[in-house]
Scaffold this motif. Structure first.
Motif, PDB file in Angstrom:
ATOM      1  N   PHE A 112       0.771  -1.177  -0.170  1.00  0.00           N
ATOM      2  CA  PHE A 112       0.041   0.091   0.063  1.00  0.00           C
ATOM      3  C   PHE A 112       0.864   0.933  -0.114  1.00  0.00           C
ATOM      4  O   PHE A 112       1.711   1.313   0.770  1.00  0.00           O
ATOM      5  CB  PHE A 112      -0.964   0.222   1.255  1.00  0.00           C
ATOM      6  CG  PHE A 112      -2.039  -0.822   1.130  1.00  0.00           C
ATOM      7  CD1 PHE A 112      -3.397  -0.338   0.840  1.00  0.00           C
ATOM      8  CD2 PHE A 112      -1.835  -2.160   1.504  1.00  0.00           C
ATOM      9  CE1 PHE A 112      -4.654  -1.281   0.687  1.00  0.00           C
ATOM     10  CE2 PHE A 112      -2.829  -2.994   1.401  1.00  0.00           C
ATOM     11  CZ  PHE A 112      -4.340  -2.434   1.098  1.00  0.00           C
ATOM     12  N   LEU A 113       0.659   2.244  -0.938  1.00  0.00           N
ATOM     13  CA  LEU A 113       1.373   3.327  -0.978  1.00  0.00           C
ATOM     14  C   LEU A 113       0.443   4.575  -0.536  1.00  0.00           C
ATOM     15  O   LEU A 113      -0.607   4.710  -1.244  1.00  0.00           O
ATOM     16  CB  LEU A 113       1.959   3.612  -2.315  1.00  0.00           C
ATOM     17  CG  LEU A 113       3.067   2.848  -2.739  1.00  0.00           C
ATOM     18  CD1 LEU A 113       2.747   1.422  -3.122  1.00  0.00           C
ATOM     19  CD2 LEU A 113       3.821   3.398  -3.904  1.00  0.00           C
ATOM     20  N   ILE A 114       0.431   5.130   0.590  1.00  0.00           N
ATOM     21  CA  ILE A 114      -0.346   6.222   1.125  1.00  0.00           C
ATOM     22  C   ILE A 114       0.125   7.359   1.159  1.00  0.00           C
ATOM     23  O   ILE A 114       1.309   7.636   1.671  1.00  0.00           O
ATOM     24  CB  ILE A 114      -0.659   5.625   2.715  1.00  0.00           C
ATOM     25  CG1 ILE A 114      -1.102   4.273   2.819  1.00  0.00           C
ATOM     26  CG2 ILE A 114      -1.690   6.451   3.440  1.00  0.00           C
ATOM     27  CD1 ILE A 114      -2.532   3.870   2.142  1.00  0.00           C
ATOM     28  N   GLY A 115      -0.666   8.342   0.626  1.00  0.00           N
ATOM     29  CA  GLY A 115      -0.373   9.882   0.345  1.00  0.00           C
ATOM     30  C   GLY A 115      -1.292  10.684   1.051  1.00  0.00           C
ATOM     31  O   GLY A 115      -1.978  10.205   1.969  1.00  0.00           O
ATOM     32  N   ASN A 116      -0.670  12.180   1.140  1.00  0.00           N
ATOM     33  CA  ASN A 116      -1.310  12.856   2.025  1.00  0.00           C
ATOM     34  C   ASN A 116      -2.915  13.233   1.763  1.00  0.00           C
ATOM     35  O   ASN A 116      -3.454  13.418   2.926  1.00  0.00           O
ATOM     36  CB  ASN A 116      -0.988  14.491   1.706  1.00  0.00           C
ATOM     37  CG  ASN A 116      -1.199  15.437   2.764  1.00  0.00           C
ATOM     38  OD1 ASN A 116      -1.205  14.927   3.840  1.00  0.00           O
ATOM     39  ND2 ASN A 116      -1.717  16.543   2.268  1.00  0.00           N
ATOM     40  N   GLY A 117      -3.693  12.557   0.793  1.00  0.00           N
ATOM     41  CA  GLY A 117      -5.049  12.502   0.641  1.00  0.00           C
ATOM     42  C   GLY A 117      -5.620  11.567   1.936  1.00  0.00           C
ATOM     43  O   GLY A 117      -6.512  11.633   2.152  1.00  0.00           O
ATOM     44  N   PHE A 118      -4.760  10.654   2.193  1.00  0.00           N
ATOM     45  CA  PHE A 118      -5.109   9.998   3.562  1.00  0.00           C
ATOM     46  C   PHE A 118      -5.446  10.538   4.487  1.00  0.00           C
ATOM     47  O   PHE A 118      -6.538  10.487   5.187  1.00  0.00           O
ATOM     48  CB  PHE A 118      -4.318   8.595   3.606  1.00  0.00           C
ATOM     49  CG  PHE A 118      -4.607   7.753   4.870  1.00  0.00           C
ATOM     50  CD1 PHE A 118      -5.347   6.721   4.681  1.00  0.00           C
ATOM     51  CD2 PHE A 118      -4.102   8.238   6.172  1.00  0.00           C
ATOM     52  CE1 PHE A 118      -5.750   5.667   5.933  1.00  0.00           C
ATOM     53  CE2 PHE A 118      -4.523   7.576   7.244  1.00  0.00           C
ATOM     54  CZ  PHE A 118      -5.234   6.201   7.038  1.00  0.00           C
ATOM     55  N   ASP A 119      -4.436  11.367   5.119  1.00  0.00           N
ATOM     56  CA  ASP A 119      -4.461  12.106   6.156  1.00  0.00           C
ATOM     57  C   ASP A 119      -5.565  13.185   6.239  1.00  0.00           C
ATOM     58  O   ASP A 119      -6.004  13.258   7.117  1.00  0.00           O
ATOM     59  CB  ASP A 119      -3.049  12.751   6.213  1.00  0.00           C
ATOM     60  CG  ASP A 119      -2.015  11.911   6.991  1.00  0.00           C
ATOM     61  OD1 ASP A 119      -2.107  10.704   7.066  1.00  0.00           O
ATOM     62  OD2 ASP A 119      -0.811  12.265   7.662  1.00  0.00           O
ATOM     63  N   ILE A 120      -5.564  13.896   5.154  1.00  0.00           N
ATOM     64  CA  ILE A 120      -6.636  14.876   4.943  1.00  0.00           C
ATOM     65  C   ILE A 120      -7.935  14.373   5.074  1.00  0.00           C
ATOM     66  O   ILE A 120      -8.899  14.717   5.841  1.00  0.00           O
ATOM     67  CB  ILE A 120      -6.620  15.459   3.684  1.00  0.00           C
ATOM     68  CG1 ILE A 120      -5.258  16.345   3.482  1.00  0.00           C
ATOM     69  CG2 ILE A 120      -7.716  16.575   3.441  1.00  0.00           C
ATOM     70  CD1 ILE A 120      -4.924  16.831   2.359  1.00  0.00           C
ATOM     71  N   ALA A 121      -8.201  13.132   4.795  1.00  0.00           N
ATOM     72  CA  ALA A 121      -9.685  12.356   4.311  1.00  0.00           C
ATOM     73  C   ALA A 121      -9.969  11.917   5.898  1.00  0.00           C
ATOM     74  O   ALA A 121     -11.090  11.994   6.516  1.00  0.00           O
ATOM     75  CB  ALA A 121      -9.822  11.332   3.529  1.00  0.00           C
ATOM     76  N   ILE A 122      -8.701  11.404   6.565  1.00  0.00           N
ATOM     77  CA  ILE A 122      -9.259  10.756   8.019  1.00  0.00           C
ATOM     78  C   ILE A 122      -9.682  11.826   9.011  1.00  0.00           C
ATOM     79  O   ILE A 122     -10.389  11.780   9.650  1.00  0.00           O
ATOM     80  CB  ILE A 122      -8.326   9.791   8.228  1.00  0.00           C
ATOM     81  CG1 ILE A 122      -8.662   8.800   9.424  1.00  0.00           C
ATOM     82  CG2 ILE A 122      -7.033  10.567   9.002  1.00  0.00           C
ATOM     83  CD1 ILE A 122      -7.996   7.447   9.491  1.00  0.00           C
TER      84      ILE A 122
END
Length: 369
Positions: free
Chosen positions: A9-19
């Motif tokens: 899994f390659l997790i970008g900043n969109g993850f942090d923003i969404a969560i």
């Protein structure tokens, strides 16, 4: 059939923003919010990096939607300007003064950014992410059922489900490109290593959660395989707990970008931007990438600052790996990653699968926050 599969899994900043938004937090980790924090809390307004950021903000009135990619491109220009400045001096002492001053500016931004993240992501926030298990929205469910969010036609084409069976070992690698540990807390769970007397299986994997017929396997929504998982976390760009490990820049990983004259300051300054170089991409990351059967990208814009990652994934797709991309609001991310393919993109296009979602089209099985 191999006894081990690897999913990266390659997790970008969109993850942090969404969560953070899903938890109704007052602040998120957008570049715009970092600029506001920097403008208010940075005491040294003569910092050359800050002045470049501030000048651009004042020059363009319509750049409120700038992203971290824009910031890293700006850093590239700042370094280029500093290299030109170094060329004006022949005196070693003057070059050293310019170089060391810029390093202090860089370090000051790193620590201010770390303070910003600590301001946004508190211990209570980490606890809230961990407690998502109570609402059945935690990362464990994502690891088990993410294939369920594939569109019907995409699911019918993907070959990965054929590789899964009972008792297989799945190595999950979480490459967290963010400097926070939100993704680590989301995917982490404390599981018993020996829950059964006769088996070391500790997780169920669902190859067909949405009950799609006509796929590569004769499975349905009731099918679940008992597997032996291994969850491994990586922070290729550094992490908050070590502010000076925080990497900003591009991903050249190519010595041709470095100055080859008698000035060590020019060479070291140009190297400062190379995230792949400092993150030891070839030594630390490539071995895991080469073992990966299935890549999953979430929260990325597929920008050029991480080009070496996209090129490495493309190389592995040519060897038979597959890729799932979560494309928020239809940004055309498949086309973007194919842009980095130097050969005929048709060779790998059929091994890339897209999950489109937005505020009105929610994910049902993975990243449900």
């Amino acid at each position: 059939m191999s006894d081990t599969c690897t999913i990266s899994f390659l997790i970008g900043n969109g993850f942090d923003i969404a969560i953070l938004k899903s938890l109704d937090k007052n602040f998120t980790t957008t570049y715009g919010e970092f600029y506001d924090y920097l403008a208010y809390f940075l005491t040294n307004k003569e910092n050359d990096i800050y002045k470049a950021i501030d000048n651009k903000k004042k020059q363009f009135s319509n750049n409120e939607n700038e992203t971290w990619k824009d910031y890293e491109l700006l850093l590239k220009e700042v370094v280029r300007t500093k290299l030109i400045e170094l060329e004006q001096y022949t005196d070693f002492a003057l070059q050293e003064k310019v170089y060391l001053s810029f390093l202090e500016d860089w370090k000051e931004i790193q620590y201010t950014f770390a303070n910003f993240l600590n301001h946004v992501i508190t211990p209570q926030t980490l606890m809230d992410v961990t407690n998502m298990v109570v609402t059945d929205m935690d990362g464990k469910k994502t690891l088990q059922k993410f294939l369920g969010d594939l569109p019907i036609e995409e699911y019918k084409k993907i070959e990965f489900p054929q590789k899964i069976n009972n008792h297989i070992k799945i190595d999950y690698h979480i490459f967290n490109f963010n400097y926070s540990i939100l993704a680590d807390n989301y995917f982490y769970w404390l599981f018993a290593y020996h829950p059964f007397n006769v088996s070391k299986n500790t997780l169920c994997f669902y190859p067909n959660p949405s009950n799609i017929s006509g796929g590569k396997t004769s499975t349905n929504s009731d099918t679940r395989y008992f597997i032996r998982p291994s969850v491994n976390f990586h922070h290729p760009h550094g992490q908050l707990s070590i502010p000076e490990s925080i990497l900003f820049g591009m991903s050249y990983n190519n010595e041709k970008t470095y100055y080859r004259d008698n000035s060590p300051f020019k060479r070291e300054l140009s190297q400062k931007l190379d995230k792949a170089y400092w993150g030891m991409h070839t030594d630390k990351v490539k071995p895991f990438m080469q073992k990966t059967d299935l890549f999953v990208i979430f929260g990325h814009s597929i920008g050029e600052s991480d080009q070496c990652w996209w090129e490495e994934i493309i190389d592995q797709l040519k060897q038979g790996s597959e890729l799932i991309i979560y494309d928020y609001e239809g940004k055309g991310l498949k086309k973007k990653i194919l842009h980095y393919c130097k050969d005929d993109e048709n060779l790998i296009s059929d091994r890339i699968f897209v999950i489109d979602f937005d505020e009105t089209k929610h994910l049902k099985y993975s990243f449900k926050f």
